[in-house]
Design a protein around this motif. Structure first.
Motif, PDB file in Angstrom:
ATOM      1  N   ASP A   4      -7.803  -6.539 -17.253  1.00 36.77           N
ATOM      2  CA  ASP A   4      -8.864  -7.172 -16.685  1.00 36.77           C
ATOM      3  C   ASP A   4      -8.902  -7.249 -15.336  1.00 36.77           C
ATOM      4  O   ASP A   4      -9.960  -7.180 -14.453  1.00 36.77           O
ATOM      5  CB  ASP A   4      -9.346  -8.454 -17.513  1.00 36.77           C
ATOM      6  N   HIS A   5      -7.859  -7.775 -14.694  1.00 31.98           N
ATOM      7  CA  HIS A   5      -7.687  -8.005 -13.059  1.00 31.98           C
ATOM      8  C   HIS A   5      -7.879  -6.702 -12.481  1.00 31.98           C
ATOM      9  O   HIS A   5      -8.245  -6.767 -11.375  1.00 31.98           O
ATOM     10  CB  HIS A   5      -6.092  -8.370 -12.835  1.00 31.98           C
ATOM     11  N   TRP A   6      -7.785  -5.409 -13.012  1.00 32.42           N
ATOM     12  CA  TRP A   6      -7.819  -4.132 -12.364  1.00 32.42           C
ATOM     13  C   TRP A   6      -9.008  -3.314 -12.812  1.00 32.42           C
ATOM     14  O   TRP A   6      -9.011  -2.119 -12.329  1.00 32.42           O
ATOM     15  CB  TRP A   6      -6.474  -3.586 -12.329  1.00 32.42           C
ATOM     16  N   ASP A   7      -9.757  -3.902 -13.868  1.00 30.32           N
ATOM     17  CA  ASP A   7     -10.602  -2.968 -14.529  1.00 30.32           C
ATOM     18  C   ASP A   7     -10.233  -1.481 -14.896  1.00 30.32           C
ATOM     19  O   ASP A   7     -11.070  -0.538 -14.647  1.00 30.32           O
ATOM     20  CB  ASP A   7     -11.725  -2.767 -13.350  1.00 30.32           C
ATOM     21  N   VAL A  24       3.809  -7.509 -10.360  1.00 28.16           N
ATOM     22  CA  VAL A  24       2.461  -7.316 -10.484  1.00 28.16           C
ATOM     23  C   VAL A  24       2.222  -6.114  -9.666  1.00 28.16           C
ATOM     24  O   VAL A  24       2.616  -5.822  -8.734  1.00 28.16           O
ATOM     25  CB  VAL A  24       1.681  -8.565  -9.664  1.00 28.16           C
ATOM     26  N   PRO A  25       1.617  -5.066 -10.432  1.00 31.70           N
ATOM     27  CA  PRO A  25       1.411  -3.717  -9.792  1.00 31.70           C
ATOM     28  C   PRO A  25       0.230  -3.975  -8.317  1.00 31.70           C
ATOM     29  O   PRO A  25      -0.485  -4.699  -8.268  1.00 31.70           O
ATOM     30  CB  PRO A  25       0.696  -3.136 -10.799  1.00 31.70           C
ATOM     31  N   PRO A  26       0.849  -3.118  -7.240  1.00 30.27           N
ATOM     32  CA  PRO A  26       0.092  -3.146  -6.340  1.00 30.27           C
ATOM     33  C   PRO A  26      -1.413  -2.506  -6.364  1.00 30.27           C
ATOM     34  O   PRO A  26      -1.572  -1.822  -7.597  1.00 30.27           O
ATOM     35  CB  PRO A  26       0.720  -2.477  -5.177  1.00 30.27           C
ATOM     36  N   GLU A  27      -2.211  -2.974  -5.679  1.00 33.51           N
ATOM     37  CA  GLU A  27      -3.587  -2.583  -5.922  1.00 33.51           C
ATOM     38  C   GLU A  27      -3.753  -1.169  -5.831  1.00 33.51           C
ATOM     39  O   GLU A  27      -3.181  -0.579  -4.980  1.00 33.51           O
ATOM     40  CB  GLU A  27      -4.550  -3.147  -4.880  1.00 33.51           C
ATOM     41  N   GLU A  79       0.853  -1.220   0.155  1.00 32.67           N
ATOM     42  CA  GLU A  79      -0.117   0.022  -0.067  1.00 32.67           C
ATOM     43  C   GLU A  79       0.869   1.388  -0.010  1.00 32.67           C
ATOM     44  O   GLU A  79       0.554   2.204  -0.707  1.00 32.67           O
ATOM     45  CB  GLU A  79      -0.876   0.105   1.174  1.00 32.67           C
ATOM     46  N   GLN A  80       1.915   1.125   0.924  1.00 30.70           N
ATOM     47  CA  GLN A  80       2.717   2.430   1.002  1.00 30.70           C
ATOM     48  C   GLN A  80       3.614   2.553  -0.346  1.00 30.70           C
ATOM     49  O   GLN A  80       3.800   3.503  -1.118  1.00 30.70           O
ATOM     50  CB  GLN A  80       3.720   2.317   2.164  1.00 30.70           C
ATOM     51  N   GLU A  81       4.126   1.264  -0.955  1.00 32.93           N
ATOM     52  CA  GLU A  81       4.527   1.344  -2.118  1.00 32.93           C
ATOM     53  C   GLU A  81       3.884   1.978  -3.366  1.00 32.93           C
ATOM     54  O   GLU A  81       4.274   2.865  -4.180  1.00 32.93           O
ATOM     55  CB  GLU A  81       5.398   0.150  -2.641  1.00 32.93           C
ATOM     56  N   CYS A  82       2.472   1.915  -3.345  1.00 30.42           N
ATOM     57  CA  CYS A  82       1.858   2.227  -4.317  1.00 30.42           C
ATOM     58  C   CYS A  82       1.567   3.799  -4.237  1.00 30.42           C
ATOM     59  O   CYS A  82       1.856   4.539  -5.144  1.00 30.42           O
ATOM     60  CB  CYS A  82       0.475   1.605  -4.337  1.00 30.42           C
ATOM     61  N   GLU A  83       1.498   4.101  -3.003  1.00 25.90           N
ATOM     62  CA  GLU A  83       1.246   5.698  -2.661  1.00 25.90           C
ATOM     63  C   GLU A  83       2.609   6.310  -2.987  1.00 25.90           C
ATOM     64  O   GLU A  83       2.266   7.542  -3.785  1.00 25.90           O
ATOM     65  CB  GLU A  83       0.722   5.863  -1.414  1.00 25.90           C
ATOM     66  N   ARG A  84       3.570   5.970  -2.500  1.00 23.15           N
ATOM     67  CA  ARG A  84       4.804   6.543  -3.006  1.00 23.15           C
ATOM     68  C   ARG A  84       5.223   6.610  -4.509  1.00 23.15           C
ATOM     69  O   ARG A  84       5.731   7.495  -4.894  1.00 23.15           O
ATOM     70  CB  ARG A  84       5.986   5.868  -2.167  1.00 23.15           C
ATOM     71  N   ALA A  85       4.945   5.484  -5.282  1.00 21.83           N
ATOM     72  CA  ALA A  85       5.188   5.493  -6.634  1.00 21.83           C
ATOM     73  C   ALA A  85       4.416   6.417  -7.510  1.00 21.83           C
ATOM     74  O   ALA A  85       4.912   7.117  -8.113  1.00 21.83           O
ATOM     75  CB  ALA A  85       4.994   4.027  -7.053  1.00 21.83           C
TER      76      ALA A  85
END
Length: 456
Positions: free
Chosen positions: A272-275, A233-236, A195-201
């Motif tokens: 399709d996994h993340w719409d 695989v990209p974080p949610e 979650e933090q990785e996604c936010e910071r990226a």
């Protein structure tokens, strides 16, 4: 060694002749010509291929992660033969039944309104044309791409590529700016959670856009799931966040699904996994498993409208080649009829993923397992505690000895691995059976004891 196929008779003399002719006349890609010894392949079927010496290999690399439907699928072979007897080739400016049907079947599976298909001969040309479309559509010069990426080897695509294969050809004048994408296991942002990785990226990308000038940026291109650079695989939330940034600044969002598309991740397309719906999507490889060269760009309605009355300045002699399109039609129909995409999803969730995590627990050389469908990577390390890679980034031949020893152990027991830097990828055909997957995983498990010998 794995038992050779019953219908294949070894012929070492012919194998030697094939090797001699290859050495005399074939110039190989990505290689120092005098330092390689290509395997002479006699044939292939399904998930296996074999040489002239009687050795059979279970292919955990799917060729170049493109033989999604396996080798010599009878329906695809028959379609190519039938098309060759009816119309072998015709120029791309004409309406051809099989070309239109291939485009319809692709468009039927792409997300959102990506309903127009521009055919190319492969993935790199698809990327080149997607970038050209984005620049013409926006009137802007720059394109942003990730460091951990591979987008092809043609002039523009190699500059977009982030891995070291770019370096010898990088002109530093191609209008490309690279950024760090998310990679929780080796976080460039010192994150301690996905979650933090996604936010910071996303914050990093937003800052880069601001400092480069959003009005100068035509496109952001991403591999939906990063392929050769690590099966990342990209974080949610990450892809949705990039989509939002593109929408905010009028930037074209390009997803490169050349490797991830057509069942590889257990869906028709990884998006399709993340719409998430991009503005442009590139594809190749699995669209027909490389039986005849084919790639393309799926185009949104808005971008297609840009060229409704304004000519698109690009084209290829073999765009939408009838033999290639016939193989694509047969491939897509076979994947649907035989539930091949569903097979990839099921084996990834039920067999491959759980087995790889068990293997990781047994081996000190396996730092992380990641992936989905039949698209997996093992991050090999010298130490699980420090996460030091088993070999350094862009290793020399001497530095790469641990990975070379691991790959040799796989091949000795009949498994052909996909290795890149400190990773081994588990990327068999989407058609692989449960028994074949377990066979390969058992060989992989044993070969990792060789990698364990290099840990500290």
């Amino acid at each position: 060694m794995t038992t050779p196929r019953a219908d294949h008779q070894p012929d070492p003399a012919k194998g030697a002749a094939v090797k001699a002719a290859d050495r005399a006349h074939v110039f190989h890609s990505w290689s120092a010509q005098e330092l390689i010894e290509p395997l002479a392949v006699a044939g292939a079927q399904g998930s296996y291929f074999w040489d002239y010496d009687g050795n059979t290999y279970l292919d955990f690399s799917s060729g170049l992660v493109n033989a999604n439907i396996g080798y010599q699928h009878p329906k695809v072979v028959a379609a190519i033969q039938e098309q060759a007897g009816r119309m072998t080739t015709f120029a791309p400016a004409y309406a051809i039944d099989v070309r239109a049907e291939a485009a319809r079947l692709v468009a039927e599976r792409t997300p959102g309104d990506l309903d127009k298909i521009f055919f190319t001969n492969g993935g790199a040309e698809a990327v080149e044309n997607a970038v050209r479309m984005a620049r013409l559509h926006t009137g802007r010069p720059k394109v942003l791409s990730a460091y951990r990426s591979y987008h092809g080897a043609t002039s523009g695509a190699i500059n977009l590529t982030g891995d070291p294969r770019r370096w010898p050809s990088d002109t530093a004048s191609a209008g490309v700016v690279h950024f760090w994408g998310p990679y929780p296991y080796r976080s460039p942002f010192h994150s301690d959670s996905p979650e933090q990785e996604c936010e910071r990226a996303l914050s990093h990308l937003a800052d880069l856009i601001a400092f480069e000038g959003p009005q100068s940026i035509a496109a952001i291109i991403l591999e939906t799931v990063v392929g050769t650079a690590g099966v990342l695989v990209p974080p949610e939330g990450y892809l949705a966040g990039v989509r939002a940034l593109c929408d905010r600044y009028g930037i074209v969002f390009v997803l490169d699904e050349v490797m991830a598309g057509f069942g590889r991740t257990g869906r028709w397309f990884a998006a399709d996994h993340w719409d998430v719906v991009p503005d442009l999507m590139t594809f190749a490889k699995g669209v027909n498993s490389g039986y005849v060269p084919l790639g393309g760009v799926a185009i949104s309605a808005e971008i297609a409208a840009t060229f409704a009355t304004r000519p698109y300045p690009g084209g290829l002699t073999y765009s939408g080649h009838p033999l290639a399109c016939a193989s694509a039609v047969a491939t897509i129909n076979a994947m649907r009829e035989e539930r091949i995409v569903e097979n990839a999803a099921d084996l990834g969730e039920r067999v491959i993923g759980p087995a790889l995590r068990e293997i990781a627990d047994r081996h000190p050389s396996v730092g992380e397992v990641r992936g989905m469908g039949v698209f997996w990577a093992l991050d090999l390390v010298r130490s699980k505690e420090t996460r030091e890679p088993l070999v350094p980034y862009n290793p020399s031949a001497a530095d790469n000895a641990p990975m070379g020893a691991f790959a040799a152990a796989c091949k000795k027991n009949g498994l052909w691995p996909f290795v890149n830097m400190n990773r081994t990828h588990v990327v068999p055909p989407c058609t692989i059976t449960e028994a074949e997957a377990k066979e390969g995983l058992a060989i992989l498990d044993e070969a990792l004891t060789t990698a364990d010998g290099f840990t500290v």
